[in-house]
Design an enzyme around this catalytic site. Structure first.
Site, PDB file in Angstrom:
ATOM      1  N   ASN A 284     -58.591 -77.493  59.737  1.00 18.90           N
ATOM      2  CA  ASN A 284     -57.505 -77.258  60.822  1.00 18.90           C
ATOM      3  C   ASN A 284     -56.146 -76.409  61.075  1.00 18.90           C
ATOM      4  O   ASN A 284     -55.827 -75.794  61.987  1.00 18.90           O
ATOM      5  CB  ASN A 284     -57.802 -77.344  62.494  1.00 18.90           C
ATOM      6  CG  ASN A 284     -59.426 -77.513  63.023  1.00 18.90           C
ATOM      7  OD1 ASN A 284     -59.875 -76.665  62.341  1.00 18.90           O
ATOM      8  ND2 ASN A 284     -59.673 -78.051  63.918  1.00 18.90           N
TER       9      ASN A 284
ATOM     10  N   ARG B  79     -63.990 -67.886  65.543  1.00 20.62           N
ATOM     11  CA  ARG B  79     -63.176 -67.977  65.846  1.00 20.62           C
ATOM     12  C   ARG B  79     -61.814 -67.843  65.895  1.00 20.62           C
ATOM     13  O   ARG B  79     -60.900 -66.608  66.402  1.00 20.62           O
ATOM     14  CB  ARG B  79     -63.734 -68.876  67.232  1.00 20.62           C
ATOM     15  CG  ARG B  79     -63.293 -68.362  68.882  1.00 20.62           C
ATOM     16  CD  ARG B  79     -63.417 -69.403  69.450  1.00 20.62           C
ATOM     17  NE  ARG B  79     -62.310 -69.415  70.348  1.00 20.62           N
ATOM     18  CZ  ARG B  79     -61.657 -69.559  70.722  1.00 20.62           C
ATOM     19  NH1 ARG B  79     -61.969 -68.763  71.774  1.00 20.62           N
ATOM     20  NH2 ARG B  79     -60.131 -70.023  71.293  1.00 20.62           N
TER      21      ARG B  79
ATOM     22  N   ARG C 256     -65.222 -70.760  75.379  1.00 18.44           N
ATOM     23  CA  ARG C 256     -64.193 -70.132  74.175  1.00 18.44           C
ATOM     24  C   ARG C 256     -63.114 -68.907  74.883  1.00 18.44           C
ATOM     25  O   ARG C 256     -63.105 -68.377  74.253  1.00 18.44           O
ATOM     26  CB  ARG C 256     -64.503 -70.419  72.972  1.00 18.44           C
ATOM     27  CG  ARG C 256     -65.218 -72.389  72.766  1.00 18.44           C
ATOM     28  CD  ARG C 256     -65.471 -72.536  71.584  1.00 18.44           C
ATOM     29  NE  ARG C 256     -64.449 -73.432  70.883  1.00 18.44           N
ATOM     30  CZ  ARG C 256     -64.251 -73.605  69.560  1.00 18.44           C
ATOM     31  NH1 ARG C 256     -65.489 -73.033  68.736  1.00 18.44           N
ATOM     32  NH2 ARG C 256     -63.426 -74.422  69.215  1.00 18.44           N
TER      33      ARG C 256
ATOM     34  N   VAL D 170     -60.247 -65.918  75.515  1.00 17.97           N
ATOM     35  CA  VAL D 170     -58.480 -66.342  74.863  1.00 17.97           C
ATOM     36  C   VAL D 170     -57.475 -65.420  75.807  1.00 17.97           C
ATOM     37  O   VAL D 170     -57.116 -65.389  75.109  1.00 17.97           O
ATOM     38  CB  VAL D 170     -58.754 -65.187  73.795  1.00 17.97           C
ATOM     39  CG1 VAL D 170     -59.992 -65.671  72.819  1.00 17.97           C
ATOM     40  CG2 VAL D 170     -59.799 -63.708  74.374  1.00 17.97           C
TER      41      VAL D 170
ATOM     42  N   LEU E 220     -55.405 -67.083  77.383  1.00 17.58           N
ATOM     43  CA  LEU E 220     -54.071 -68.268  77.327  1.00 17.58           C
ATOM     44  C   LEU E 220     -53.495 -67.309  76.070  1.00 17.58           C
ATOM     45  O   LEU E 220     -52.171 -67.436  75.917  1.00 17.58           O
ATOM     46  CB  LEU E 220     -54.402 -69.633  77.342  1.00 17.58           C
ATOM     47  CG  LEU E 220     -55.119 -70.251  78.334  1.00 17.58           C
ATOM     48  CD1 LEU E 220     -55.490 -71.901  77.945  1.00 17.58           C
ATOM     49  CD2 LEU E 220     -54.091 -69.653  79.658  1.00 17.58           C
TER      50      LEU E 220
ATOM     51  N   ASP F 287     -63.479 -83.301  68.359  1.00 17.13           N
ATOM     52  CA  ASP F 287     -63.737 -82.909  67.346  1.00 17.13           C
ATOM     53  C   ASP F 287     -64.422 -84.439  66.460  1.00 17.13           C
ATOM     54  O   ASP F 287     -64.854 -83.809  65.165  1.00 17.13           O
ATOM     55  CB  ASP F 287     -63.046 -82.714  66.075  1.00 17.13           C
ATOM     56  CG  ASP F 287     -62.765 -80.824  66.240  1.00 17.13           C
ATOM     57  OD1 ASP F 287     -63.556 -79.987  67.461  1.00 17.13           O
ATOM     58  OD2 ASP F 287     -61.980 -80.480  65.972  1.00 17.13           O
TER      59      ASP F 287
ATOM     60  N   ARG G 136     -69.305 -74.891  56.579  1.00 19.57           N
ATOM     61  CA  ARG G 136     -67.436 -74.969  57.038  1.00 19.57           C
ATOM     62  C   ARG G 136     -66.772 -75.594  56.654  1.00 19.57           C
ATOM     63  O   ARG G 136     -65.566 -74.937  57.130  1.00 19.57           O
ATOM     64  CB  ARG G 136     -68.361 -74.019  58.749  1.00 19.57           C
ATOM     65  CG  ARG G 136     -69.439 -72.993  58.219  1.00 19.57           C
ATOM     66  CD  ARG G 136     -69.080 -73.004  59.984  1.00 19.57           C
ATOM     67  NE  ARG G 136     -68.390 -72.774  60.820  1.00 19.57           N
ATOM     68  CZ  ARG G 136     -67.903 -72.786  62.345  1.00 19.57           C
ATOM     69  NH1 ARG G 136     -68.854 -72.979  63.121  1.00 19.57           N
ATOM     70  NH2 ARG G 136     -66.334 -72.807  62.331  1.00 19.57           N
TER      71      ARG G 136
HETATM   72  C1  UD1 Z   1     -59.609 -75.665  68.242  1.00 20.86           C
HETATM   73  C2  UD1 Z   1     -59.741 -76.762  67.219  1.00 20.86           C
HETATM   74  C3  UD1 Z   1     -61.657 -77.067  66.884  1.00 20.86           C
HETATM   75  C4  UD1 Z   1     -60.781 -78.499  68.430  1.00 20.86           C
HETATM   76  C5  UD1 Z   1     -60.095 -77.435  69.798  1.00 20.86           C
HETATM   77  C6  UD1 Z   1     -59.235 -78.217  70.899  1.00 20.86           C
HETATM   78  C7  UD1 Z   1     -58.783 -75.195  64.602  1.00 20.86           C
HETATM   79  C8  UD1 Z   1     -59.648 -73.651  63.971  1.00 20.86           C
HETATM   80  N1  UD1 Z   1     -60.119 -74.781  66.033  1.00 20.86           N
HETATM   81  O1  UD1 Z   1     -60.154 -75.438  68.484  1.00 20.86           O
HETATM   82  O2  UD1 Z   1     -61.546 -78.000  66.200  1.00 20.86           O
HETATM   83  O3  UD1 Z   1     -62.150 -78.866  68.738  1.00 20.86           O
HETATM   84  O4  UD1 Z   1     -58.796 -76.888  68.855  1.00 20.86           O
HETATM   85  O5  UD1 Z   1     -59.323 -79.479  69.641  1.00 20.86           O
HETATM   86  O6  UD1 Z   1     -58.196 -75.526  65.032  1.00 20.86           O
HETATM   87  N2  UD1 Z   1     -58.833 -72.045  76.572  1.00 20.86           N
HETATM   88  C9  UD1 Z   1     -59.040 -71.675  77.569  1.00 20.86           C
HETATM   89  N3  UD1 Z   1     -58.109 -70.066  77.202  1.00 20.86           N
HETATM   90  C10 UD1 Z   1     -58.367 -69.984  75.587  1.00 20.86           C
HETATM   91  C11 UD1 Z   1     -57.821 -70.608  75.405  1.00 20.86           C
HETATM   92  C12 UD1 Z   1     -58.566 -71.436  75.319  1.00 20.86           C
HETATM   93  O7  UD1 Z   1     -59.046 -71.841  78.674  1.00 20.86           O
HETATM   94  O8  UD1 Z   1     -56.872 -68.459  76.154  1.00 20.86           O
HETATM   95  C13 UD1 Z   1     -59.572 -73.531  76.715  1.00 20.86           C
HETATM   96  C14 UD1 Z   1     -60.979 -74.102  75.783  1.00 20.86           C
HETATM   97  O9  UD1 Z   1     -62.180 -73.117  76.274  1.00 20.86           O
HETATM   98  C15 UD1 Z   1     -61.030 -75.231  75.716  1.00 20.86           C
HETATM   99  C16 UD1 Z   1     -59.920 -75.836  75.665  1.00 20.86           C
HETATM  100  O10 UD1 Z   1     -58.846 -74.867  76.512  1.00 20.86           O
HETATM  101  O11 UD1 Z   1     -61.404 -75.634  77.176  1.00 20.86           O
HETATM  102  C17 UD1 Z   1     -58.866 -76.021  74.783  1.00 20.86           C
HETATM  103  O12 UD1 Z   1     -58.935 -74.917  72.785  1.00 20.86           O
HETATM  104  P1  UD1 Z   1     -58.518 -75.112  72.293  1.00 20.86           P
HETATM  105  O13 UD1 Z   1     -57.765 -76.220  72.387  1.00 20.86           O
HETATM  106  O14 UD1 Z   1     -57.776 -73.792  72.667  1.00 20.86           O
HETATM  107  O15 UD1 Z   1     -58.899 -75.211  71.095  1.00 20.86           O
HETATM  108  P2  UD1 Z   1     -59.539 -74.145  69.735  1.00 20.86           P
HETATM  109  O16 UD1 Z   1     -57.901 -73.563  69.220  1.00 20.86           O
HETATM  110  O17 UD1 Z   1     -60.634 -73.169  69.983  1.00 20.86           O
END
Ligand code: UD1
Length: 429
Positions: free
Chosen positions: A23, A102, A131, A133, A135, A316, A408
């Site tokens: 990550n 993603r 999940r 985008v 934000l 995780d 992965r």
């Molecule tokens: C990253 C990690 C993943 C880990 C997660 C949480 C990487 C490659 N992946 O995923 O392994 O499980 O952090 O620690 O680093 N959200 C929104 N809108 C957005 C973006 C996120 O609502 O635009 C929500 C998501 O649905 C989720 C929460 O915010 O419920 C946290 O997501 P986020 O911290 O962004 O996770 P990732 O970066 O996708």
């Protein structure tokens, strides 16, 4: 499709070398696009996701050279990538590629920051919830990007460059914070990021960006200040150790009443998880090499946890902890607050004899004396490895199908475990 065959009930004993963090590697590779000079990354894990991102970046014109082995180096050492984005030839990231991983959506930040435009496919649904985008888009908009959604693509434009601004995230997001950092690094003026994710991988990426000439202060806290610079340079950076891999093996050792040194692991990266293991009766000691995990035969005490953003208990490691608690002396409770629908491992663990009851975001796990091997199916990355942990303690043979999920995110999992005495083998085809 490869499968993994495990014969359970052998204690793990020995040493497992912890790889570089997936990550951190992914955003670091993406950050290479912020400069026309070469970024050298050391300690990069050999993972399917890293290979796939190499292909995705290649599509934008990024050249990646993997260093040959140096004398004295073994297959256990991470690889070194020389990444050069001297010429970005394409600012579009197509659906066929983004939908496979993603995190590749994050290329939107360096593309719009450096090239003034990006057209990146929305990642689409994935096995662990929606999940979104939104934000990430919010962060780019706050820095002056114009955003349009067109045919499943997010189109971001900033023909005169991005401008510093204030980004206050309504929810802690790792992806949003990475995007904000990368975009703000090249924006004109100062950016304030509030309610930033504090994950160690954010701090690692910020450290690398600073080596490249960025001016970032406060990464690793909830308030980050970025003073934009017109240009970034090349740099050399070593990826930090993988805290999720560390926690995963710690739970595997606990599950088998083993004694293993996790070489290169850093306890401060996963203190919350180590504390939970301590509560469960697992011995955790910091050593010169890393972390020593020991468990005698007295059984596992049940625990109660809720997943939280860092520094809380990581989502995780939720599936892996659940696997461990299937054999606790009592009832455990696990609440998942980060991702909806991140319980796909439950039905597979039940196939191995676990007693788990699900109620929305809460799982109640009644420890059982014995698990019994069975064929199971890997669903997502972390769920798959929880099945491996359960199988290591199950009587008889467990066959884990669809192991490409494991590839992965876990480097040479079966070698690392068999090196410590597990009966585990990959069956190809
Ligand atoms: C990253 C990690 C993943 C880990 C997660 C949480 C990487 C490659 N992946 O995923 O392994 O499980 O952090 O620690 O680093 N959200 C929104 N809108 C957005 C973006 C996120 O609502 O635009 C929500 C998501 O649905 C989720 C929460 O915010 O419920 C946290 O997501 P986020 O911290 O962004 O996770 P990732 O970066 O996708």
């Amino acid at each position: 499709m490869d499968r993994i065959r495990i014969v359970g009930r052998r204690p793990l004993q020995g040493t497992i070398r912890i790889s570089g963090a997936k990550n951190a590697t992914l955003p670091l590779m993406i950050a290479s696009m912020l400069t026309d000079q070469t970024l050298i990354l050391d300690n990069v894990p050999r993972l399917a996701d890293v290979n796939l991102l190499q292909r995705i970046l290649g599509n934008h014109g990024v050249d990646i050279m993997v260093s040959g082995k140096r004398p004295g180096e073994t297959a256990l050492d991470g690889q070194t990538l020389h990444i050069s984005a001297a010429n970005i030839v394409d600012t579009t990231a197509p659906y066929e590629l983004v939908s496979k991983m993603r995190a590749s959506f994050w290329v939107i930040a360096p593309l719009v920051a450096r090239m003034g435009e990006a057209r990146v496919s929305m990642p689409g649904g994935c096995a662990i919830g929606t999940r979104p985008v939104d934000l990430l888009i919010l962060a780019l908009e706050r820095l002056g990007a114009q955003i349009e959604i067109d045919g499943g693509y997010v189109v971001a434009r900033a023909p005169n460059g991005l401008k510093g601004g204030e980004i206050s995230f309504p929810k802690v997001t790792v992806s949003g914070t990475h995007t904000a950092l990368m975009a703000a690094a090249l924006a004109d003026g100062e950016t304030l990021i509030e309610n930033a994710a504090r994950e160690p991988e954010i701090a690692d990426v910020a450290e690398c960006l600073n080596k490249m000439g960025a001016r970032i202060v406060g990464a690793g806290t909830e308030r980050i200040v970025v003073t934009g610079v017109p240009k970034l340079n090349g740099a050399r950076h070593r990826v930090l150790p993988d805290r999720i891999e560390t926690g995963t093996y710690a739970m595997a050792v606990a599950m088998t009443s083993g004694d293993v040194v996790l070489e290169g692991a850093r306890p401060e990266l996963l203190q919350a998880a180590l504390d939970v293991l301590g509560e469960a009766g697992v011995g955790i000691a910091k050593t010169n090499e890393g972390i020593r995990v020991t468990k005698n035969g007295t059984g596992i005490a049940p625990v109660e946890i809720t997943t939280q953003p860092f520094p809380g208990f990581p989502t995780d490691l939720q599936a892996q902890l659940m696997a461990l608690m299937t054999r606790a002396n009592g009832t455990s409770h696990i609440t998942e607050t980060i991702f909806e629908n991140r319980f796909m491992h439950v039905q597979e663990l039940v196939r191995l004899g676990a007693h788990i009851h699900l109620d929305g975001e809460k799982a109640t796990i009644e420890g059982v004396e014995k698990l019994k091997g069975a064929p199971v199916m890997a669903t997502d990355l972390r769920a798959s490895v929880s099945l491996v942990i359960a199988a290591l303690a199950a009587e008889g043979v467990t066959m884990v199908n669809r192991v490409y999920h494991l590839d992965r995110g876990f480097e040479r999992l079966e070698d690392k475990l068999s090196g410590c005495g597990a009966a585990i083998e990959r069956i190809s085809g």
